[in-house]
Design a protein around this motif. Structure first.
Motif, mmCIF file in Angstrom:
data_model
loop_
_atom_site.group_PDB
_atom_site.id
_atom_site.type_symbol
_atom_site.label_atom_id
_atom_site.label_comp_id
_atom_site.label_asym_id
_atom_site.label_seq_id
_atom_site.Cartn_x
_atom_site.Cartn_y
_atom_site.Cartn_z
ATOM 1 N N VAL A 6 2.155 -4.209 -6.536
ATOM 2 C CA VAL A 6 1.404 -3.071 -7.037
ATOM 3 C C VAL A 6 1.026 -3.387 -8.479
ATOM 4 O O VAL A 6 1.864 -3.817 -9.260
ATOM 5 C CB VAL A 6 2.249 -1.778 -6.980
ATOM 6 C CG1 VAL A 6 1.498 -0.627 -7.605
ATOM 7 C CG2 VAL A 6 2.628 -1.455 -5.545
ATOM 8 N N GLN A 7 -0.245 -3.195 -8.817
ATOM 9 C CA GLN A 7 -0.690 -3.430 -10.192
ATOM 10 C C GLN A 7 -1.040 -2.099 -10.836
ATOM 11 O O GLN A 7 -1.780 -1.307 -10.258
ATOM 12 C CB GLN A 7 -1.910 -4.340 -10.234
ATOM 13 C CG GLN A 7 -2.418 -4.565 -11.658
ATOM 14 C CD GLN A 7 -3.493 -5.605 -11.724
ATOM 15 O OE1 GLN A 7 -3.302 -6.716 -11.247
ATOM 16 N NE2 GLN A 7 -4.624 -5.256 -12.303
ATOM 17 N N VAL A 8 -0.508 -1.873 -12.026
ATOM 18 C CA VAL A 8 -0.807 -0.667 -12.791
ATOM 19 C C VAL A 8 -1.545 -1.096 -14.049
ATOM 20 O O VAL A 8 -1.048 -1.916 -14.820
ATOM 21 C CB VAL A 8 0.483 0.104 -13.158
ATOM 22 C CG1 VAL A 8 0.143 1.357 -13.951
ATOM 23 C CG2 VAL A 8 1.277 0.465 -11.909
ATOM 24 N N ASN A 9 -2.746 -0.554 -14.237
ATOM 25 C CA ASN A 9 -3.527 -0.826 -15.444
ATOM 26 C C ASN A 9 -3.223 0.249 -16.473
ATOM 27 O O ASN A 9 -3.304 1.442 -16.171
ATOM 28 C CB ASN A 9 -5.022 -0.820 -15.128
ATOM 29 C CG ASN A 9 -5.415 -1.912 -14.174
ATOM 30 O OD1 ASN A 9 -4.749 -2.934 -14.070
ATOM 31 N ND2 ASN A 9 -6.494 -1.701 -13.441
ATOM 32 N N ARG B 98 0.829 -1.215 0.000
ATOM 33 C CA ARG B 98 0.000 0.000 0.000
ATOM 34 C C ARG B 98 0.857 1.256 0.000
ATOM 35 O O ARG B 98 0.545 2.232 -0.687
ATOM 36 C CB ARG B 98 -0.941 -0.006 1.198
ATOM 37 C CG ARG B 98 -2.086 -0.967 1.040
ATOM 38 C CD ARG B 98 -2.986 -0.964 2.250
ATOM 39 N NE ARG B 98 -4.143 -1.814 2.024
ATOM 40 C CZ ARG B 98 -4.919 -2.279 2.994
ATOM 41 N NH1 ARG B 98 -4.663 -1.955 4.253
ATOM 42 N NH2 ARG B 98 -5.937 -3.047 2.705
ATOM 43 N N ALA B 99 1.939 1.257 0.763
ATOM 44 C CA ALA B 99 2.847 2.405 0.793
ATOM 45 C C ALA B 99 3.510 2.597 -0.581
ATOM 46 O O ALA B 99 3.623 3.729 -1.067
ATOM 47 C CB ALA B 99 3.898 2.213 1.877
ATOM 48 N N ALA B 100 3.934 1.512 -1.212
ATOM 49 C CA ALA B 100 4.551 1.588 -2.537
ATOM 50 C C ALA B 100 3.545 2.080 -3.567
ATOM 51 O O ALA B 100 3.894 2.859 -4.465
ATOM 52 C CB ALA B 100 5.108 0.228 -2.938
ATOM 53 N N LYS B 101 2.289 1.660 -3.443
ATOM 54 C CA LYS B 101 1.246 2.104 -4.367
ATOM 55 C C LYS B 101 1.064 3.612 -4.275
ATOM 56 O O LYS B 101 0.995 4.295 -5.294
ATOM 57 C CB LYS B 101 -0.083 1.409 -4.057
ATOM 58 C CG LYS B 101 -1.233 1.878 -4.943
ATOM 59 C CD LYS B 101 -2.554 1.347 -4.479
ATOM 60 C CE LYS B 101 -3.086 2.275 -3.422
ATOM 61 N NZ LYS B 101 -4.481 2.107 -3.094
ATOM 62 N N ILE C 230 -4.370 2.177 -10.588
ATOM 63 C CA ILE C 230 -3.290 1.572 -9.825
ATOM 64 C C ILE C 230 -3.885 0.977 -8.561
ATOM 65 O O ILE C 230 -4.809 1.533 -7.978
ATOM 66 C CB ILE C 230 -2.190 2.612 -9.508
ATOM 67 C CG1 ILE C 230 -1.024 1.972 -8.787
ATOM 68 C CG2 ILE C 230 -2.740 3.788 -8.751
ATOM 69 C CD1 ILE C 230 0.183 2.873 -8.648
ATOM 70 N N GLY C 231 -3.385 -0.194 -8.186
ATOM 71 C CA GLY C 231 -3.913 -0.860 -7.004
ATOM 72 C C GLY C 231 -2.920 -1.868 -6.446
ATOM 73 O O GLY C 231 -1.778 -1.950 -6.889
ATOM 74 N N VAL C 232 -3.389 -2.630 -5.470
ATOM 75 C CA VAL C 232 -2.583 -3.674 -4.833
ATOM 76 C C VAL C 232 -3.203 -5.016 -5.201
ATOM 77 O O VAL C 232 -4.425 -5.156 -5.207
ATOM 78 C CB VAL C 232 -2.572 -3.479 -3.300
ATOM 79 C CG1 VAL C 232 -1.896 -4.630 -2.604
ATOM 80 C CG2 VAL C 232 -1.885 -2.171 -2.943
ATOM 81 N N THR C 233 -2.360 -5.991 -5.517
ATOM 82 C CA THR C 233 -2.844 -7.309 -5.916
ATOM 83 C C THR C 233 -2.015 -8.397 -5.232
ATOM 84 O O THR C 233 -0.833 -8.190 -4.954
ATOM 85 C CB THR C 233 -2.776 -7.456 -7.455
ATOM 86 O OG1 THR C 233 -3.399 -8.674 -7.844
ATOM 87 C CG2 THR C 233 -1.352 -7.425 -7.969
ATOM 88 N N SER D 120 1.764 8.962 -6.818
ATOM 89 C CA SER D 120 2.173 10.368 -6.894
ATOM 90 C C SER D 120 3.154 10.606 -8.040
ATOM 91 O O SER D 120 3.185 11.688 -8.612
ATOM 92 C CB SER D 120 2.779 10.821 -5.566
ATOM 93 O OG SER D 120 3.996 10.150 -5.314
ATOM 94 N N GLU D 121 3.936 9.600 -8.400
ATOM 95 C CA GLU D 121 4.904 9.744 -9.491
ATOM 96 C C GLU D 121 4.256 9.677 -10.869
ATOM 97 O O GLU D 121 4.744 10.294 -11.811
ATOM 98 C CB GLU D 121 5.977 8.657 -9.391
ATOM 99 C CG GLU D 121 6.892 8.800 -8.200
ATOM 100 C CD GLU D 121 7.885 7.657 -8.096
ATOM 101 O OE1 GLU D 121 8.033 6.888 -9.064
ATOM 102 O OE2 GLU D 121 8.507 7.541 -7.028
ATOM 103 N N ILE D 122 3.177 8.900 -11.004
ATOM 104 C CA ILE D 122 2.585 8.691 -12.338
ATOM 105 C C ILE D 122 1.179 9.270 -12.452
ATOM 106 O O ILE D 122 0.441 8.933 -13.369
ATOM 107 C CB ILE D 122 2.562 7.193 -12.709
ATOM 108 C CG1 ILE D 122 1.651 6.397 -11.787
ATOM 109 C CG2 ILE D 122 3.964 6.625 -12.731
ATOM 110 C CD1 ILE D 122 1.449 4.956 -12.214
ATOM 111 N N ALA D 123 0.818 10.169 -11.559
ATOM 112 C CA ALA D 123 -0.554 10.687 -11.479
ATOM 113 C C ALA D 123 -1.074 11.244 -12.802
ATOM 114 O O ALA D 123 -2.209 10.990 -13.176
ATOM 115 C CB ALA D 123 -0.647 11.743 -10.391
ATOM 116 N N GLU D 124 -0.273 11.985 -13.510
ATOM 117 C CA GLU D 124 -0.739 12.639 -14.737
ATOM 118 C C GLU D 124 -0.239 11.960 -16.005
ATOM 119 O O GLU D 124 -0.345 12.528 -17.089
ATOM 120 C CB GLU D 124 -0.317 14.110 -14.723
ATOM 121 C CG GLU D 124 -0.887 14.903 -13.562
ATOM 122 C CD GLU D 124 -2.405 14.931 -13.552
ATOM 123 O OE1 GLU D 124 -3.009 15.042 -14.635
ATOM 124 O OE2 GLU D 124 -2.987 14.825 -12.457
#
Length: 80
Positions: free
Chosen positions: A38-41, A8-11, A27-30, A16-20
């Motif tokens: 961390v999962q990034v769609n 959760r902390a890494a997510k 982005i979520g936790v899996t 914050s780094e990839i917000a825009e």
């Protein structure tokens, strides 16, 4: 191996780094084989090119889901 708290902390840090960043849909936790990741769609495979493989020791998984589109709600309800 990352526990849920670490993931959760890494997510949040990655969020914050990839917000825009264009092409990132969510982005979520899996669950991962040995803990959590961390999962990034993303919309396209190319959108994942600049994403890190891990954040603070937590693995980043990328899932290509395609574009997200809104659908209109039906105006009529059908009887069941």
């Amino acid at each position: 191996m990352a526990d849920l708290h670490q993931a959760r902390a890494a997510k949040e840090r990655l969020r914050s780094e990839i917000a825009e960043r264009p092409g990132v849909s969510g982005i979520g936790v899996t669950p991962d084989a040995d803990g959590y990741a961390v999962q990034v769609n993303v919309q396209r495979r190319n959108d994942a090119a600049a994403l890190p493989e891990s954040v603070d020791g937590v693995r980043v998984q990328v899932r290509v889901i395609g574009p997200i589109t809104a659908h209109s709600r039906p105006t009529r309800l059908r009887a069941v």
